[in-house]
Enzyme design. Structure first.
Site, PDB file in Angstrom:
ATOM      1  N   GLU A  10     -19.697   0.188  -7.964  1.00  0.00           N
ATOM      2  CA  GLU A  10     -20.273  -0.185  -6.675  1.00  0.00           C
ATOM      3  C   GLU A  10     -20.941   1.009  -6.002  1.00  0.00           C
ATOM      4  OE1 GLU A  10     -16.474  -2.741  -7.095  1.00  0.00           O
ATOM      5  OE2 GLU A  10     -17.126  -0.727  -7.645  1.00  0.00           O
ATOM      6  N   CYS A  38     -12.555  -1.987  -4.379  1.00  0.00           N
ATOM      7  CA  CYS A  38     -11.462  -1.256  -3.731  1.00  0.00           C
ATOM      8  C   CYS A  38     -11.846  -0.972  -2.281  1.00  0.00           C
ATOM      9  CB  CYS A  38     -11.184   0.048  -4.488  1.00  0.00           C
ATOM     10  SG  CYS A  38     -12.492   1.289  -4.307  1.00  0.00           S
ATOM     11  N   CYS A  41     -14.958   1.377  -1.916  1.00  0.00           N
ATOM     12  CA  CYS A  41     -16.227   0.706  -2.192  1.00  0.00           C
ATOM     13  C   CYS A  41     -16.573  -0.300  -1.099  1.00  0.00           C
ATOM     14  CB  CYS A  41     -16.175   0.029  -3.551  1.00  0.00           C
ATOM     15  SG  CYS A  41     -16.101   1.209  -4.924  1.00  0.00           S
TER      16      CYS A  41
END
Length: 99
Positions: A10, A38, A41
Site C-alpha cells: 500500500e 495495517c 497503511c
C-alpha cells in the site's frame, strides 16, 4: 525484497500513484489489495484521501479495523471480502514460503 518495515504494498502504491498523478491526494483513485491494510497503511491512505479501498481477506491480528477503525478518510468507500478465501490462501502460502 526491501529491508524496510514500511515497504508495504500500500505504501509503495501511494508513492507511485502520487508521483504519476503529480499530487499527494488520491481522492479519485481506487486501491485493490489482497488483505486488509495495517494501521500504518490505513493512516497513510487516510492522509492521501483515497477514494475507494477494495480488499479481500480481513487481517484479524494487525488490521486497521481492529486497532484504528477511523484511520481512513471519512469519505473513503470500503469494499471488503472480495475473493476472501482465495486472498487468505494466497497470503498464507506467501508467508509459509518466507518461513
Amino acid at each position: 525484497q526491501l529491508n524496510d518495515v514500511t515497504a508495504h504494498a500500500e505504501m509503495q502504491a501511494i508513492t507511485a500513484a502520487a508521483n504519476v498523478l503529480g499530487g499527494k491526494y488520491l481522492n479519485e483513485c481506487t486501491l485493490y489489495v489482497t488483505i486488509e491494510p495495517c494501521v500504518m497503511c490505513a493512516g497513510a491512505l487516510g492522509w492521501a484521501q483515497l477514494w475507494k479501498l477494495v480488499y479481500g481477506a480481513r487481517e484479524d491480528k494487525r488490521g486497521y479495523r481492529r486497532h484504528a477503525a477511523s484511520a481512513l478518510h471519512p469519505k473513503t468507500v470500503v469494499v471488503e471480502g472480495v475473493l476472501a478465501d482465495e486472498c487468505r490462501e494466497l497470503m498464507q502460502a506467501f508467508f509459509a514460503a518466507k518461513r
